[in-house]
Every structure is written in structure tokens, then in C-alpha cells.
Design a protein around this motif. Structure first.
Motif, PDB file in Angstrom:
ATOM      1  N   GLY A   5      14.119   2.026  -0.988  1.00  0.00           N
ATOM      2  CA  GLY A   5      15.394   2.650  -1.321  1.00  0.00           C
ATOM      3  C   GLY A   5      15.510   2.976  -2.796  1.00  0.00           C
ATOM      4  O   GLY A   5      16.066   4.029  -3.176  1.00  0.00           O
ATOM      5  N   PHE A   6      14.971   2.106  -3.648  1.00  0.00           N
ATOM      6  CA  PHE A   6      14.985   2.388  -5.094  1.00  0.00           C
ATOM      7  C   PHE A   6      14.162   3.630  -5.401  1.00  0.00           C
ATOM      8  O   PHE A   6      14.582   4.483  -6.203  1.00  0.00           O
ATOM      9  CB  PHE A   6      14.447   1.175  -5.848  1.00  0.00           C
ATOM     10  N   LEU A   7      12.985   3.744  -4.803  1.00  0.00           N
ATOM     11  CA  LEU A   7      12.173   4.940  -5.022  1.00  0.00           C
ATOM     12  C   LEU A   7      12.866   6.186  -4.490  1.00  0.00           C
ATOM     13  O   LEU A   7      12.785   7.266  -5.094  1.00  0.00           O
ATOM     14  CB  LEU A   7      10.807   4.777  -4.348  1.00  0.00           C
TER      15      LEU A   7
ATOM     16  N   GLY B 277       0.808  -1.214   0.000  1.00  0.00           N
ATOM     17  CA  GLY B 277       0.000   0.000   0.000  1.00  0.00           C
ATOM     18  C   GLY B 277       0.843   1.267   0.000  1.00  0.00           C
ATOM     19  O   GLY B 277       0.527   2.247  -0.693  1.00  0.00           O
ATOM     20  N   ALA B 278       1.938   1.271   0.770  1.00  0.00           N
ATOM     21  CA  ALA B 278       2.817   2.439   0.795  1.00  0.00           C
ATOM     22  C   ALA B 278       3.479   2.661  -0.561  1.00  0.00           C
ATOM     23  O   ALA B 278       3.613   3.814  -1.027  1.00  0.00           O
ATOM     24  CB  ALA B 278       3.874   2.267   1.881  1.00  0.00           C
ATOM     25  N   MET B 279       3.891   1.580  -1.217  1.00  0.00           N
ATOM     26  CA  MET B 279       4.500   1.709  -2.538  1.00  0.00           C
ATOM     27  C   MET B 279       3.513   2.270  -3.559  1.00  0.00           C
ATOM     28  O   MET B 279       3.848   3.146  -4.358  1.00  0.00           O
ATOM     29  CB  MET B 279       5.007   0.341  -3.000  1.00  0.00           C
ATOM     30  N   ILE B 280       2.285   1.780  -3.529  1.00  0.00           N
ATOM     31  CA  ILE B 280       1.276   2.281  -4.464  1.00  0.00           C
ATOM     32  C   ILE B 280       0.979   3.754  -4.204  1.00  0.00           C
ATOM     33  O   ILE B 280       0.824   4.555  -5.150  1.00  0.00           O
ATOM     34  CB  ILE B 280      -0.002   1.431  -4.367  1.00  0.00           C
ATOM     35  N   PHE B 281       0.908   4.140  -2.933  1.00  0.00           N
ATOM     36  CA  PHE B 281       0.662   5.550  -2.603  1.00  0.00           C
ATOM     37  C   PHE B 281       1.789   6.445  -3.121  1.00  0.00           C
ATOM     38  O   PHE B 281       1.545   7.515  -3.708  1.00  0.00           O
ATOM     39  CB  PHE B 281       0.520   5.703  -1.086  1.00  0.00           C
ATOM     40  N   LEU B 282       3.032   6.035  -2.916  1.00  0.00           N
ATOM     41  CA  LEU B 282       4.162   6.832  -3.392  1.00  0.00           C
ATOM     42  C   LEU B 282       4.172   6.932  -4.921  1.00  0.00           C
ATOM     43  O   LEU B 282       4.465   7.998  -5.480  1.00  0.00           O
ATOM     44  CB  LEU B 282       5.472   6.228  -2.891  1.00  0.00           C
TER      45      LEU B 282
ATOM     46  N   TRP C  44       7.895   5.190 -15.381  1.00  0.00           N
ATOM     47  CA  TRP C  44       7.106   4.239 -16.161  1.00  0.00           C
ATOM     48  C   TRP C  44       6.117   3.476 -15.284  1.00  0.00           C
ATOM     49  O   TRP C  44       4.943   3.308 -15.645  1.00  0.00           O
ATOM     50  CB  TRP C  44       8.040   3.267 -16.871  1.00  0.00           C
ATOM     51  N   LEU C  45       6.578   3.030 -14.116  1.00  0.00           N
ATOM     52  CA  LEU C  45       5.682   2.330 -13.199  1.00  0.00           C
ATOM     53  C   LEU C  45       4.588   3.255 -12.683  1.00  0.00           C
ATOM     54  O   LEU C  45       3.428   2.847 -12.543  1.00  0.00           O
ATOM     55  CB  LEU C  45       6.488   1.753 -12.026  1.00  0.00           C
ATOM     56  N   SER C  46       4.958   4.493 -12.400  1.00  0.00           N
ATOM     57  CA  SER C  46       3.970   5.451 -11.911  1.00  0.00           C
ATOM     58  C   SER C  46       2.909   5.731 -12.959  1.00  0.00           C
ATOM     59  O   SER C  46       1.705   5.751 -12.659  1.00  0.00           O
ATOM     60  CB  SER C  46       4.674   6.743 -11.505  1.00  0.00           C
ATOM     61  N   GLU C  47       3.319   5.952 -14.206  1.00  0.00           N
ATOM     62  CA  GLU C  47       2.346   6.191 -15.275  1.00  0.00           C
ATOM     63  C   GLU C  47       1.467   4.970 -15.513  1.00  0.00           C
ATOM     64  O   GLU C  47       0.272   5.099 -15.818  1.00  0.00           O
ATOM     65  CB  GLU C  47       3.083   6.572 -16.558  1.00  0.00           C
ATOM     66  N   LEU C  48       2.051   3.782 -15.371  1.00  0.00           N
ATOM     67  CA  LEU C  48       1.260   2.565 -15.543  1.00  0.00           C
ATOM     68  C   LEU C  48       0.175   2.462 -14.486  1.00  0.00           C
ATOM     69  O   LEU C  48      -0.983   2.117 -14.787  1.00  0.00           O
ATOM     70  CB  LEU C  48       2.182   1.349 -15.486  1.00  0.00           C
TER      71      LEU C  48
ATOM     72  N   LEU D  80       5.133  10.690  -6.550  1.00  0.00           N
ATOM     73  CA  LEU D  80       6.070  10.784  -7.676  1.00  0.00           C
ATOM     74  C   LEU D  80       5.548  11.567  -8.886  1.00  0.00           C
ATOM     75  O   LEU D  80       6.318  12.332  -9.486  1.00  0.00           O
ATOM     76  CB  LEU D  80       6.497   9.387  -8.109  1.00  0.00           C
ATOM     77  N   PRO D  81       4.298  11.414  -9.314  1.00  0.00           N
ATOM     78  CA  PRO D  81       3.875  12.112 -10.540  1.00  0.00           C
ATOM     79  C   PRO D  81       4.079  13.617 -10.529  1.00  0.00           C
ATOM     80  O   PRO D  81       4.687  14.166 -11.459  1.00  0.00           O
ATOM     81  CB  PRO D  81       2.395  11.729 -10.660  1.00  0.00           C
ATOM     82  N   PRO D  82       3.615  14.376  -9.510  1.00  0.00           N
ATOM     83  CA  PRO D  82       3.865  15.830  -9.556  1.00  0.00           C
ATOM     84  C   PRO D  82       5.341  16.190  -9.430  1.00  0.00           C
ATOM     85  O   PRO D  82       5.808  17.163 -10.035  1.00  0.00           O
ATOM     86  CB  PRO D  82       3.055  16.368  -8.368  1.00  0.00           C
TER      87      PRO D  82
END
Length: 253
Positions: free
Chosen positions: A234-236, A30-35, A63-67, A40-42
């Protein structure tokens, strides 16, 4: 009632041991999806105006965020559809038989599942034999107490072997998944006339082994899940910080 209480205690202990890993996995996802969808988008949209080239971790994160943002509803529907299909397929006898056989062949989890089901079967047969029920009928009733289709089919074949005059221990010993210790317990119990007490002891012993193995597996899963979530977060973080540092360098230049 005592047997049911033991089985419920084992199930509750396994469920309690799995609560923290499941919570950690759901919270981290859930935290990853929220980030990826809200943070990330703005941020990436502002950085694209100042940078001509974006680092590859940022490109992957974008790319993951846009997906997720553009296809999030489709991915959710597809995920729910896959879950519903798997649940339907799992209820079908041929697929259930295949899945049960595959689970029993897993390197670490397989022996634990076998011992879990054999613990119930051994206790049921031991109690029924002690109550005066014939061995073939006890094995037949025990086959209905387990949800594993492989074990159900095996015990059904053992019932036919018993009624045709064959030895139960020899019939079980020919199975590649059946533990040799359990086969020896059946053999010694039949020869000594103490099959009921030995099966009850075997069921209790397997019950304890399942508890220990479950505790060890959950203890191993916790650091693995924590390490996995740390790597993803850490990757994000790297994907977010790198373009910010580059934008600062461009501004200073």
C-alpha cells in the motif's frame, strides 16, 4: 525406533506449519524488490520531468529504489556475508551456549523450545530406565540427545549430582528455566518407583503441547505477515499514485 518416529513426526509437523509463512515472506520480499528495481525507476524518472516537488512517500520510495539499483550487488554480498558469519558463530560452543540461553528466555517461543527439548530428554530417560539402565547413565545419554547446550550442561551437572548421592528432582528443581511440573514428575516418579512410565507420559504431554503451541504461533504469524505485506504494498501504491495525480492536476492547470 518409536522414539525416533515421534521426533520425526514432530519435526515434520513444525516444518509443515512454517512452510506457508516462509513462502509468504519470501514471495512478498521478492515482489517488493521487483517493484522497487523494475517498475518504480522508469515511472519516477518520467514524473520528475513534470513535477517540481515530489510527495514524501515518493521520495522515500525513490531513495529505496536507487539504493537497490545502485548498491544491490553490494547489499546482496553483505547479506550473504552476514549469514555466513552468523552460521559460523552459531557453531562455536561459547556463542551457541549464549544463543541457546537467549532463546530459552524469549517470552513466547522460549517455553515452547524448552518443552520441545525436555520432551525428547524425558522420553529418552524413560525408555533407558525401563530397559534397565541406571538413572545416572540414562541422564548422561539423554544429555547427548538434545542440541541445546544449556540443557546438555545442566544434565551433565545432574549426572555428577546423582553419582555423588544427591536427588535428581532436587537438582533439577533448583533451575529457574526447568518447569516445576517436570521437577514434580521426577520427584514423584522416583518416590513411587514408576519413573519410566511417568517420564514417557510427560514427554508425550510436552510433545502435544509443542504441537498445539506451534500451530497457534503459525496461525498468528500468517495474518501478521499478510498485514505487513499489505502495508508495504500500500505504501508503494500511494508513492506511485500521488505523483501521478499531481501530474494530472498540473496538466489540467
Amino acid at each position: 525406533a518409536e522414539l525416533r518416529m515421534r521426533m520425526m513426526q514432530l519435526g515434520n509437523q513444525i516444518a509443515t506449519a512454517m512452510m506457508y509463512p516462509v513462502f509468504l515472506l519470501c514471495f512478498g520480499t521478492g515482489a517488493m524488490i521487483f517493484l522497487m528495481t523494475w517498475v518504480l525507476p522508469p515511472l519516477l524518472e518520467n514524473l520528475q520531468e513534470t513535477l517540481t516537488e515530489i510527495p514524501w512517500p515518493t521520495r522515500v520510495a525513490r531513495w529505496l529504489s536507487e539504493l537497490l539499483v545502485n548498491q544491490g550487488l553490494f547489499l546482496l554480498v553483505a547479506f550473504l556475508g552476514i549469514l555466513a558469519t552468523c552460521a559460523w558463530a552459531f557453531r562455536q560452543p561459547p556463542m551457541r551456549l549464549h544463543i541457546d540461553g537467549w532463546l530459552m528466555r524469549l517470552p513466547i517461543l522460549g517455553p515452547v523450545l524448552v518443552k520441545k527439548h525436555l520432551s525428547r530428554v524425558a522420553m529418552v530417560i524413560g525408555l533407558l530406565v525401563r530397559s534397565g539402565i541406571t538413572l545416572d547413565e540414562a541422564v548422561n545419554l539423554a544429555s547427548k540427545s538434545t542440541s541445546n547446550r544449556i540443557i546438555q550442561r545442566t544434565l551433565g551437572q545432574c549426572v555428577e549430582d546423582l553419582r555423588s548421592g544427591q536427588d535428581l528432582a532436587l537438582s533439577l528443581g533448583r533451575l529457574d528455566w526447568f518447569p516445576p511440573l517436570a521437577a514434580r514428575v521426577f520427584a514423584v516418579g522416583q518416590d513411587s518407583g514408576q519413573l519410566d512410565s511417568m517420564l514417557l507420559r510427560l514427554g508425550h504431554d510436552y510433545n502435544q503441547q509443542v504441537k498445539v503451541a506451534t500451530s497457534r504461533l503459525t496461525a498468528l504469524m500468517e495474518p501478521v505477515l499478510i498485514l505487513t505485506m499489505a502495508v508495504l504494498v500500500g505504501f508503494l501504491l500511494v508513492a506511485t499514485v500521488l505523483p501521478i495525480l499531481q501530474a494530472g492536476q498540473v496538466a489540467q492547470g
